[in-house]
Design an enzyme around this catalytic site. Structure first.
Site, PDB file in Angstrom:
ATOM      1  N   GLU A   1      -1.679   2.648   3.297  1.00 53.54           N
ATOM      2  CA  GLU A   1      -1.070   3.569   4.352  1.00 53.54           C
ATOM      3  C   GLU A   1      -1.482   3.333   5.702  1.00 53.54           C
ATOM      4  O   GLU A   1      -2.449   2.838   6.062  1.00 53.54           O
ATOM      5  CB  GLU A   1      -1.703   5.094   3.956  1.00 53.54           C
ATOM      6  CG  GLU A   1      -1.027   6.267   4.965  1.00 53.54           C
ATOM      7  CD  GLU A   1      -1.350   7.558   4.319  1.00 53.54           C
ATOM      8  OE1 GLU A   1      -2.485   8.062   4.675  1.00 53.54           O
ATOM      9  OE2 GLU A   1      -0.570   7.877   3.538  1.00 53.54           O
TER      10      GLU A   1
ATOM     11  N   LYS B   1      -2.113   5.110   8.964  1.00 56.91           N
ATOM     12  CA  LYS B   1      -2.072   6.544   9.405  1.00 56.91           C
ATOM     13  C   LYS B   1      -3.050   6.397  10.811  1.00 56.91           C
ATOM     14  O   LYS B   1      -3.982   5.745  10.871  1.00 56.91           O
ATOM     15  CB  LYS B   1      -3.036   7.064   8.389  1.00 56.91           C
ATOM     16  CG  LYS B   1      -3.494   8.390   8.911  1.00 56.91           C
ATOM     17  CD  LYS B   1      -4.011   9.280   7.569  1.00 56.91           C
ATOM     18  CE  LYS B   1      -5.231   8.823   6.873  1.00 56.91           C
ATOM     19  NZ  LYS B   1      -5.490   9.826   5.843  1.00 56.91           N
TER      20      LYS B   1
ATOM     21  N   GLU C   1      -4.322   9.758  -4.766  1.00 55.41           N
ATOM     22  CA  GLU C   1      -4.236   9.631  -3.204  1.00 55.41           C
ATOM     23  C   GLU C   1      -5.709  10.048  -2.608  1.00 55.41           C
ATOM     24  O   GLU C   1      -6.256  11.119  -3.134  1.00 55.41           O
ATOM     25  CB  GLU C   1      -3.239  10.389  -2.976  1.00 55.41           C
ATOM     26  CG  GLU C   1      -1.698  10.417  -3.228  1.00 55.41           C
ATOM     27  CD  GLU C   1      -0.950  11.243  -2.858  1.00 55.41           C
ATOM     28  OE1 GLU C   1      -0.919  11.496  -1.795  1.00 55.41           O
ATOM     29  OE2 GLU C   1      -0.050  11.831  -3.771  1.00 55.41           O
ATOM     30  N   SER C   2      -6.220   9.613  -1.659  1.00 55.78           N
ATOM     31  CA  SER C   2      -7.289  10.012  -0.755  1.00 55.78           C
ATOM     32  C   SER C   2      -8.689   9.746  -1.315  1.00 55.78           C
ATOM     33  O   SER C   2      -8.797  10.005  -2.464  1.00 55.78           O
ATOM     34  CB  SER C   2      -6.998  11.563  -0.518  1.00 55.78           C
ATOM     35  OG  SER C   2      -5.851  11.921   0.050  1.00 55.78           O
TER      36      SER C   2
END
Ligand SMILES: O=C(O)c1ccccc1NCC(=O)[C@H](O)[C@H](O)COP(=O)(O)O
Length: 276
Positions: A58, A60, A220-221
């Site tokens: 990602e 970000k 995710e995360s």
């Protein structure tokens, strides 16, 4: 920040303002869409039946939980490092107000890399989906927790109609049921509670057994090591989505190599994971 509204409420309010500005462009956007070749299936194709854990890397710039992230503000340079190191897809956080992202970042990345692109934003209207396709996204995020049920089903159907793949994001058992009822084929388990920002990989561990084996599942995360990745792989995840850990690295390519160092593992079964 308006203390009376949660940050999610504020994001949704700002999305509604963005949509008002898109309304006059609706027919022009529909015409541009009709001139594009379809359908797109690159995103799921990049993650399905892999002999290794898929990686969605990602871009970000910032986040509400930690503020400005990392040293790289050049999306093209950062994503080029992701690609060379073996990322299968790229996620681009385009939300402006709280993530300092932009659709321009997505457009620049589209021009610079062939990998499938996921637009990560807070999608609540068809016009944002149209906008995503025209900016070059192959997939968009549909966050179950922020959408009224009827809106979620309507937007899911719209994605099928216009030919963009939705990554349906869930955080609990009820949201999984809703995703499966809609027919979602790509499900993202967000280990982060979007309201409290609390991150716990046990969320994926708890929810993976509830998702049928034929669905693509992305955890995710909060992922920051090959141990995390191995554990998720053995529990049946097809891919991981990693942002902050990669954005913080001086050498993201080395970080990806470390993450993927043990990724050539057969995907475990979700209901009865077997640990060697
Ligand atoms: O990133 C945040 O702090 C955040 C806070 C509230 C809602 C969403 C948020 N991020 C969007 C994402 O879900 C993550 O950017 C993505 O899953 C990657 O997570 P990470 O690897 O922990 O940066």
């Amino acid at each position: 920040m308006n203390r009376n509204l949660s940050w999610l409420d504020q994001i949704i309010a700002s999305k509604k303002e963005e949509i008002k500005k898109l309304l006059p462009l609706h027919s022009k956007m529909e015409k541009e869409l009709s001139e594009l070749s379809m359908p797109r299936k690159a995103f799921s194709a990049a993650l399905r039946h892999k002999k290794k854990m898929g990686l969605i890397a990602e871009f970000k710039r910032s986040s509400p939980s930690i503020g400005v992230i990392g040293s790289s503000t050049d999306p093209i340079l950062q994503v080029s490092k992701y690609r060379k190191a073996g990322a299968d897809c790229i996620s681009v956080l385009t939300e402006e107000k709280f993530f300092n992202g932009s659709l321009e970042d997505l457009k620049k990345i589209r021009q610079s890399v062939k990998l499938p692109l996921l637009r990560k934003d807070f999608i609540i209207h068809e016009l944002q989906i149209l906008q995503s396709i025209l900016a070059g996204a192959d997939a968009i995020l549909l966050i179950v927790s922020i959408l009224p049920v009827k809106d979620f089903f309507r937007l899911y159907s719209y994605c099928m109609q216009v030919g963009i793949e939705p990554l349906v994001e869930v955080h609990d058992e009820v949201e999984i049921e809703r995703a499966l009822e809609a027919g979602a084929s790509i499900i993202g388990i967000n280990n982060r509670d979007l309201r409290t920002f609390h991150v716990d990989l046990l969320v994926s561990r708890r929810l993976l057994p509830l998702i049928p084996e034929d669905k693509i599942v992305v955890s995710e995360s909060g992922i920051s090591s090959s141990d995390d990745l191995c554990d998720l792989r053995m529990r049946g995840a097809d891919a991981v989505l990693v942002g902050e850990f990669l954005m913080r690295q001086e050498d993201p390519a080395k970080a990806i190599a470390d993450l993927l160092s043990r990724s050539f593992l057969p995907r475990g079964t979700r209901k009865s994971p077997i640990f060697g």
